[in-house]
Design a protein around this motif. Structure first.
Motif, short mmCIF file in Angstrom:
data_model
loop_
_atom_site.label_atom_id
_atom_site.label_comp_id
_atom_site.label_asym_id
_atom_site.label_seq_id
_atom_site.Cartn_x
_atom_site.Cartn_y
_atom_site.Cartn_z
N ARG A 43 0.82 -1.23 0.07
CA ARG A 43 -0.04 0.13 0.09
C ARG A 43 0.94 1.17 -0.11
N THR A 44 0.54 2.34 -0.80
CA THR A 44 0.98 3.58 -0.88
C THR A 44 -0.15 4.57 -0.37
N PRO A 45 0.11 5.97 -0.18
CA PRO A 45 -0.98 6.71 -0.08
C PRO A 45 -1.74 6.71 -1.24
N PHE A 46 -1.33 6.50 -2.48
CA PHE A 46 -1.76 6.93 -3.56
C PHE A 46 -2.50 5.67 -4.25
N PHE A 47 -2.11 4.42 -4.02
CA PHE A 47 -2.75 3.24 -4.95
C PHE A 47 -2.33 2.22 -4.06
N ARG A 48 -2.83 0.89 -4.28
CA ARG A 48 -2.56 -0.28 -4.01
C ARG A 48 -1.91 -1.32 -4.88
N SER A 49 -1.00 -2.08 -4.63
CA SER A 49 -0.46 -2.85 -5.69
C SER A 49 -0.34 -4.35 -4.94
N TYR A 50 -0.60 -5.27 -5.83
CA TYR A 50 -0.63 -6.68 -5.28
C TYR A 50 0.11 -7.69 -6.21
N LEU A 51 1.29 -8.27 -5.59
CA LEU A 51 2.09 -9.33 -6.30
C LEU A 51 1.28 -10.63 -6.55
N ILE A 52 1.23 -11.11 -7.41
CA ILE A 52 0.33 -12.64 -7.55
C ILE A 52 1.38 -13.62 -8.17
N ASN A 53 1.79 -14.32 -7.25
CA ASN A 53 2.74 -15.36 -7.46
C ASN A 53 2.36 -16.82 -7.51
N GLN A 54 1.10 -16.94 -7.88
CA GLN A 54 0.40 -18.38 -8.00
C GLN A 54 0.00 -18.37 -9.32
N PRO A 55 0.41 -19.71 -10.03
CA PRO A 55 0.04 -19.87 -11.41
C PRO A 55 -1.35 -19.61 -11.71
N GLU A 56 -2.43 -20.06 -10.98
CA GLU A 56 -3.79 -19.87 -11.31
C GLU A 56 -4.18 -18.46 -11.40
N LEU A 57 -3.40 -17.74 -10.48
CA LEU A 57 -3.82 -16.06 -10.66
C LEU A 57 -3.38 -15.57 -11.81
N VAL A 58 -2.13 -15.92 -12.24
CA VAL A 58 -1.24 -15.52 -13.32
C VAL A 58 -2.16 -15.75 -14.59
N GLU A 59 -2.73 -16.88 -14.51
CA GLU A 59 -3.17 -17.45 -15.75
C GLU A 59 -4.77 -16.50 -15.79
N THR A 60 -5.22 -16.24 -14.76
CA THR A 60 -6.35 -15.58 -14.96
C THR A 60 -6.23 -14.13 -15.45
N VAL A 61 -5.06 -13.40 -14.92
CA VAL A 61 -5.02 -12.00 -15.41
C VAL A 61 -4.40 -12.15 -16.79
N LEU A 62 -3.49 -12.97 -17.14
CA LEU A 62 -2.87 -12.86 -18.38
C LEU A 62 -3.45 -13.58 -19.60
N LYS A 63 -4.23 -14.77 -19.19
CA LYS A 63 -4.80 -15.76 -20.27
C LYS A 63 -6.29 -15.60 -20.58
N LYS A 64 -7.09 -15.84 -19.14
CA LYS A 64 -8.34 -15.81 -19.12
C LYS A 64 -9.05 -14.88 -19.10
N ARG A 65 -8.75 -13.46 -18.57
CA ARG A 65 -9.44 -12.17 -18.59
C ARG A 65 -8.62 -11.17 -18.87
N PRO A 66 -7.83 -11.19 -20.05
CA PRO A 66 -6.80 -10.12 -20.07
C PRO A 66 -7.37 -8.78 -20.32
N THR A 67 -8.53 -8.80 -20.87
CA THR A 67 -9.24 -7.31 -21.19
C THR A 67 -9.68 -6.74 -19.86
N GLU A 68 -9.86 -7.40 -18.83
CA GLU A 68 -10.32 -6.88 -17.29
C GLU A 68 -8.97 -6.40 -16.72
N PHE A 69 -7.67 -6.90 -17.17
CA PHE A 69 -6.62 -6.51 -16.60
C PHE A 69 -5.50 -5.97 -17.62
N PRO A 70 -5.84 -4.57 -18.08
CA PRO A 70 -5.05 -3.84 -19.19
C PRO A 70 -3.64 -3.69 -18.72
#
Length: 449
Positions: A43-70
């Motif tokens: 967390r910062t005062p301006f935004f939150r970031s989340y490191l995802i280091n699990q294959p299932e989450l990586v697949e969701t973001v990059l392969k299954k739903r890429p338009t929802e995570f530009p």
């Protein structure tokens, strides 16, 4: 011997201290616990970031739903001076149109056509290095020269000795050392009207590089118009029309694309090749194996690449341990929920090949250099699920196939003629500039076989 990790920082540190570490070296800023975490929140005062280091989450973001995570615009702030609106930075319909024009140039048949140019660049490198045997050399500079030669030969059919190509290469060396992977706009959301915090040298180098690329592009456009252009990647891309709109790239768009081709095809290749040579210096028995296998290059045809299996596995292992692009950032376009946590709209989703490739819960002996792992069940599983040096999904790097020919080929050509020895007291420390580089260079002794 195990390649070193970045020095882990304490798990608890002030935001100001973290930002200083992050800007100076994104790798040493990461706590050790991230190599075993499935997910972490920052967390910062301006935004939150989340490191995802699990294959299932990586697949969701990059392969299954890429338009929802530009792709996050926060990353583009640091690269915009050089890359403009290149395919690396755009999203949505603009990105789709760019890929429709670019992708045909990197299809399998076209890659076969680039092989002679790659081989010519490798042979030129061997000839340059013959006069330096016995010397201790800085190999990041050497691999940068080789990779730049490859990209200019395959893209514009000119060697690095070409006057304009040489100027681009010289300017780019200054740019990549000045530009961190993130600038302050990645942390603080600046209004569009506020000037970006780029150094004067960064802006001057970026403008100079783009001006030189424009010269090459305009010269090629003239050759195409007269029917005199060579059949290389630049000609292919400049003559391809978007099948949906019928439009190709104009000069400005082509400058943007050539800038990212040079960044992706030169900077990342140089990083990967330099770290591979360092690892081989640590494990000289692998040098001998690759030198013997390189006999397959007695034939000059493209089919020789299918016989460089060990070289490919070694190069793949180096990409695992030292991925040239250590992190990718996406933005949540709508509220999400990962692993029981609410992810707000606008949150930054960090996908880190640096951490995923060393994820302790996935890889057997994750910090060890072992090219044979790719033949094991664990290696095959992780290659499918946890190995993303070129990203994955719809935004996978279009030059991934290009890189997996270039790397093993150049590696084999160099090791066929030379042996590399470690230099005492010259232990490289990985840091992140535009790509993963060594803090003080990679110094090795070159010995002729």
């Amino acid at each position: 011997m195990t390649p070193p990790k970045p020095t882990p920082r304490p798990d608890k540190v002030s935001l100001w201290r973290y930002l200083k570490l992050f800007r100076k070296d994104i790798l040493s800023a990461q706590p050790q616990r991230l190599y075993r975490a499935w997910m972490a929140e920052f967390r910062t005062p301006f935004f939150r970031s989340y490191l995802i280091n699990q294959p299932e989450l990586v697949e969701t973001v990059l392969k299954k739903r890429p338009t929802e995570f530009p792709k996050s615009n926060r990353i583009s702030e640091g690269l915009r001076p050089l890359l403009g609106e290149s395919v690396f930075l755009t999203n949505g319909d603009t990105w789709k149109r760019q890929r429709r024009i670019i992708d045909p140039a990197f299809e399998g048949g076209r890659l076969k056509d680039t092989f002679p140019a790659m081989r010519a660049a490798g042979q030129a490198a061997v000839e340059r290095l013959r006069s330096q045997t016995g010397e201790v050399l800085e190999f990041e500079e050497i691999t940068s020269h080789i990779a730049a030669d490859v990209i200019f030969r395959t893209l514009f059919s000119v060697p690095i000795e070409n006057e304009t190509a040489a100027q681009v290469f010289d300017k780019f060396r200054g740019y990549q050392r000045e530009q961190p992977i993130l600038n302050i706009a990645a942390f603080v959301p600046l209004p569009k009207w506020l000037p970006r915090l780029h150094t004067r040298r960064t802006k001057v180098n970026a403008n100079d590089i783009r001006g030189l690329i424009k010269e090459l592009t305009e010269e090629r456009a003239g050759l195409i118009e007269r029917g005199e252009a060579p059949d290389d990647l630049a000609t292919k891309i400049m003559t391809t029309r978007d099948p949906e709109t019928g439009r190709g790239f104009d000069t400005q768009e082509m400058v943007d694309q050539v800038a990212i081709f040079f960044l992706a095809g030169h900077e990342t290749s140089a990083s990967a090749l330099a770290w591979t040579l360092y690892l081989l210096a640590m494990y000289p028995e692998w040098q001998d194996k690759l030198a013997e296998e390189a006999g397959a290059l007695d034939t000059s045809d493209f089919a020789a690449m299918s016989r460089l299996k060990l070289s490919r596995d070694v190069f793949r292992e180096a990409l695992r341990l030292y991925p040239p692009v250590p992190m990718m950032v996406r933005e949540a376009a709508c509220p999400e929920r990962f692993r029981g946590r609410d992810i707000p709209e606008g949150a930054q989703i960090v996908i880190s090949p640096w951490h995923l490739h060393r994820q302790e819960r996935l890889w057997e002996r994750p910090d060890e250099f072992d090219p044979t792992r790719w033949g094991t069940e664990n290696g095959k599983t992780c290659q499918r699920n946890a190995f993303i040096p070129f990203s994955t999904g719809s935004r996978v790097c279009p030059g991934a196939g290009f890189a997996m020919i270039e790397g093993p080929l150049l590696l084999s050509m160099l090791l066929r003629h030379f042996r590399l020895d470690l230099v005492e007291g010259r232990h490289p420390v990985p840091v992140a500039h535009l790509t993963v580089r060594s803090k003080d260079g990679i110094w090795l002794r070159l010995v002729e076989r």
